[in-house]
Design an enzyme around this catalytic site. Structure first.
Site, PDB file in Angstrom:
ATOM      1  N   ASP A   9       0.751  -1.082  -0.108  1.00 53.04           N
ATOM      2  CA  ASP A   9       0.005  -0.078  -0.124  1.00 53.04           C
ATOM      3  C   ASP A   9       0.872   1.065  -0.059  1.00 53.04           C
ATOM      4  O   ASP A   9       1.955   1.077   0.262  1.00 53.04           O
ATOM      5  CB  ASP A   9      -1.038   0.083   1.228  1.00 53.04           C
ATOM      6  CG  ASP A   9      -2.130   1.276   1.028  1.00 53.04           C
ATOM      7  OD1 ASP A   9      -2.806   1.388   0.014  1.00 53.04           O
ATOM      8  OD2 ASP A   9      -1.764   1.975   2.313  1.00 53.04           O
ATOM      9  N   SER A  10       0.143   2.393  -0.372  1.00 53.97           N
ATOM     10  CA  SER A  10       0.923   3.674  -0.256  1.00 53.97           C
ATOM     11  C   SER A  10       1.320   3.828   1.127  1.00 53.97           C
ATOM     12  O   SER A  10       2.094   5.062   1.464  1.00 53.97           O
ATOM     13  CB  SER A  10       0.035   4.942  -0.881  1.00 53.97           C
ATOM     14  OG  SER A  10      -1.180   4.961  -0.082  1.00 53.97           O
ATOM     15  N   TYR A  41      -0.316   8.494  -2.744  1.00 48.12           N
ATOM     16  CA  TYR A  41      -0.250   8.490  -4.063  1.00 48.12           C
ATOM     17  C   TYR A  41      -1.278   9.099  -4.876  1.00 48.12           C
ATOM     18  O   TYR A  41      -1.031   9.382  -6.038  1.00 48.12           O
ATOM     19  CB  TYR A  41      -0.370   6.741  -4.547  1.00 48.12           C
ATOM     20  CG  TYR A  41       0.882   6.039  -4.143  1.00 48.12           C
ATOM     21  CD1 TYR A  41       1.898   6.429  -3.476  1.00 48.12           C
ATOM     22  CD2 TYR A  41       0.954   4.780  -4.508  1.00 48.12           C
ATOM     23  CE1 TYR A  41       3.033   5.664  -3.096  1.00 48.12           C
ATOM     24  CE2 TYR A  41       1.982   3.900  -4.248  1.00 48.12           C
ATOM     25  CZ  TYR A  41       3.134   4.220  -3.588  1.00 48.12           C
ATOM     26  OH  TYR A  41       4.184   3.756  -3.413  1.00 48.12           O
ATOM     27  N   GLY A  42      -2.469   9.496  -4.332  1.00 53.87           N
ATOM     28  CA  GLY A  42      -3.403  10.066  -5.062  1.00 53.87           C
ATOM     29  C   GLY A  42      -3.124  11.423  -5.886  1.00 53.87           C
ATOM     30  O   GLY A  42      -3.564  11.380  -7.064  1.00 53.87           O
ATOM     31  N   CYS A  72      -4.042  -0.795  -2.498  1.00 60.54           N
ATOM     32  CA  CYS A  72      -4.112   0.549  -2.559  1.00 60.54           C
ATOM     33  C   CYS A  72      -4.907   1.009  -3.889  1.00 60.54           C
ATOM     34  O   CYS A  72      -4.713   0.363  -5.022  1.00 60.54           O
ATOM     35  CB  CYS A  72      -2.690   1.228  -2.868  1.00 60.54           C
ATOM     36  SG  CYS A  72      -2.650   2.733  -3.247  1.00 60.54           S
ATOM     37  N   ASN A  73      -6.036   1.554  -3.831  1.00 57.55           N
ATOM     38  CA  ASN A  73      -6.830   1.932  -4.764  1.00 57.55           C
ATOM     39  C   ASN A  73      -6.225   2.685  -6.020  1.00 57.55           C
ATOM     40  O   ASN A  73      -6.288   2.211  -7.104  1.00 57.55           O
ATOM     41  CB  ASN A  73      -8.268   2.536  -4.350  1.00 57.55           C
ATOM     42  CG  ASN A  73      -9.217   1.930  -3.720  1.00 57.55           C
ATOM     43  OD1 ASN A  73     -10.066   1.113  -4.328  1.00 57.55           O
ATOM     44  ND2 ASN A  73      -8.996   1.816  -2.328  1.00 57.55           N
ATOM     45  N   THR A  74      -5.344   3.701  -5.659  1.00 55.50           N
ATOM     46  CA  THR A  74      -4.847   4.426  -6.776  1.00 55.50           C
ATOM     47  C   THR A  74      -3.707   3.570  -7.375  1.00 55.50           C
ATOM     48  O   THR A  74      -3.604   3.493  -8.585  1.00 55.50           O
ATOM     49  CB  THR A  74      -4.024   5.548  -5.979  1.00 55.50           C
ATOM     50  OG1 THR A  74      -4.723   6.492  -5.429  1.00 55.50           O
ATOM     51  CG2 THR A  74      -3.256   6.491  -7.217  1.00 55.50           C
ATOM     52  N   GLU A 151      -2.377   9.067   7.913  1.00 58.82           N
ATOM     53  CA  GLU A 151      -1.034   8.589   8.085  1.00 58.82           C
ATOM     54  C   GLU A 151      -0.491   9.092   9.515  1.00 58.82           C
ATOM     55  O   GLU A 151       0.397   9.037   9.961  1.00 58.82           O
ATOM     56  CB  GLU A 151      -0.403   9.096   6.869  1.00 58.82           C
ATOM     57  CG  GLU A 151      -0.552   8.458   5.519  1.00 58.82           C
ATOM     58  CD  GLU A 151       0.072   6.995   5.760  1.00 58.82           C
ATOM     59  OE1 GLU A 151       1.154   6.821   6.365  1.00 58.82           O
ATOM     60  OE2 GLU A 151      -0.598   6.109   5.017  1.00 58.82           O
ATOM     61  N   CYS A 183     -10.671   4.289  -1.010  1.00 58.46           N
ATOM     62  CA  CYS A 183      -9.075   4.253  -0.581  1.00 58.46           C
ATOM     63  C   CYS A 183      -8.987   3.411   0.733  1.00 58.46           C
ATOM     64  O   CYS A 183      -9.888   3.484   1.595  1.00 58.46           O
ATOM     65  CB  CYS A 183      -8.642   5.599  -0.357  1.00 58.46           C
ATOM     66  SG  CYS A 183      -7.279   5.895   0.454  1.00 58.46           S
ATOM     67  N   THR A 184      -8.158   2.455   0.732  1.00 56.70           N
ATOM     68  CA  THR A 184      -8.061   1.518   1.969  1.00 56.70           C
ATOM     69  C   THR A 184      -7.452   2.220   3.264  1.00 56.70           C
ATOM     70  O   THR A 184      -7.734   1.754   4.196  1.00 56.70           O
ATOM     71  CB  THR A 184      -6.965   0.559   1.785  1.00 56.70           C
ATOM     72  OG1 THR A 184      -5.964   1.081   1.065  1.00 56.70           O
ATOM     73  CG2 THR A 184      -7.613  -0.491   0.660  1.00 56.70           C
ATOM     74  N   HIS A 185      -7.282   3.631   3.236  1.00 55.57           N
ATOM     75  CA  HIS A 185      -6.981   4.500   4.388  1.00 55.57           C
ATOM     76  C   HIS A 185      -8.459   4.740   4.958  1.00 55.57           C
ATOM     77  O   HIS A 185      -8.525   5.093   6.189  1.00 55.57           O
ATOM     78  CB  HIS A 185      -6.287   5.901   3.822  1.00 55.57           C
ATOM     79  CG  HIS A 185      -4.907   5.464   3.953  1.00 55.57           C
ATOM     80  ND1 HIS A 185      -4.228   4.962   2.657  1.00 55.57           N
ATOM     81  CD2 HIS A 185      -3.889   5.933   4.361  1.00 55.57           C
ATOM     82  CE1 HIS A 185      -3.098   4.992   2.713  1.00 55.57           C
ATOM     83  NE2 HIS A 185      -2.619   5.462   3.988  1.00 55.57           N
TER      84      HIS A 185
END
Length: 269
Positions: A9-10, A41-42, A72-74, A151, A183-185
């Site tokens: 993931d980012s 990353y977006g 990570c979706n992006t 984050e 977004c997995t966040h």
């Protein structure tokens, strides 16, 4: 079969997927990498996201994984097919599983999607949803301020509430009954998102469905882990290890208290 599942993931967002994989497949060993030094990353160009994803995959291949999960979706939107072409093991993304889950839950056929700038601009969710249900009505909204909150470990602060309210409060005007956390966040912020968007809206996280897809693929290929030994998980990040370790322990809780964990800060790129 004792080879690990590699999850990347980012940053810390992919821990939402890791937790579900660990819950559904407790015998599986996880090797996780969060690119916290280069998150989010977006806002980045697709070429840069693809380059970063390749670098992480190159690092993870030393552990001889039997599967790679791009949590990570992006990175899924921009790099999934590139990575699939570069490795000879299954590579799973998070967008199509999330789309399937949303179509399965909606009754009105009106689905919201929130995600990073890159994911929303790519149209990946809209395309995935319409592949399943051509007449679905999709409302998309980029929320670039959400990932930095996660984050920094700010899940329920006043700043978090105000940021979410200003970012997605206007979506309540639409007749949607489901909202994809694209977004997995974002599951880290799910309680506040639900408070802002209203209790009647289904929040859809791709984590559950992605873990089910991982399980199905490994079962089909006869590669599910066997035996009764506890797996030794490995968690790595490219940024501040103390913040990363704190968020990981907070999010995974008992699931990593009961199993051995190795922590590393490798050099990437």
């Amino acid at each position: 079969m004792q080879q690990p599942i590699a999850i990347l993931d980012s940053g810390v967002g992919g821990l939402t997927v890791a937790r579900e994989v660990m819950r559904q497949l407790p015998r599986e060993r996880i090797v996780y990498f969060g690119d916290t030094a280069r998150a989010p990353y977006g806002p980045r160009d697709p070429e840069e996201v693809t380059k970063f994803t390749r670098e992480i995959v190159d690092y993870l291949t030393q552990f001889r994984p039997k599967m790679i999960v791009i949590a990570c979706n992006t990175a899924t939107a921009f790099a999934l097919e590139d990575i699939r072409a570069r490795v000879n093991i299954p590579v799973v993304g998070v967008i199509k599983p999330g789309a399937r889950a949303a179509i399965g839950r909606t009754l009105t056929g009106c689905i919201g999607v929130i995600g990073t700038e890159g994911t929303i601009k790519s149209g990946a969710y809209e395309n995935a949803l319409r592949e399943i249900s051509p007449n679905v009505h999709v409302i998309s909204e980029a929320c670039p301020l959400f990932v930095p909150l996660v984050e920094r470990g700010k899940f329920r602060s006043f700043e978090t509430y105000e940021t979410i309210r200003l970012s997605i409060g206007h979506l309540r005007q639409y007749p949607m009954d489901s909202l994809i956390l694209g977004c997995t966040h974002y599951p880290f912020l799910a309680d506040v998102i639900q408070e802002v968007i209203g209790p009647s809206i289904n929040l859809i996280s791709s984590a559950d469905e992605t873990a089910r897809e991982v399980s199905a693929i490994l079962h089909d290929k006869g590669k599910l882990a066997r035996g009764y030994e506890l797996p030794v998980h490995q968690f790595s990040c490219s940024g501040d290890p103390l913040i990363f370790k704190s968020i990981t322990q907070q999010w995974l809780g008992e699931q990593i208290e009961m199993t051995p964990v190795v922590w590393q800060v490798p050099q990437i790129g």
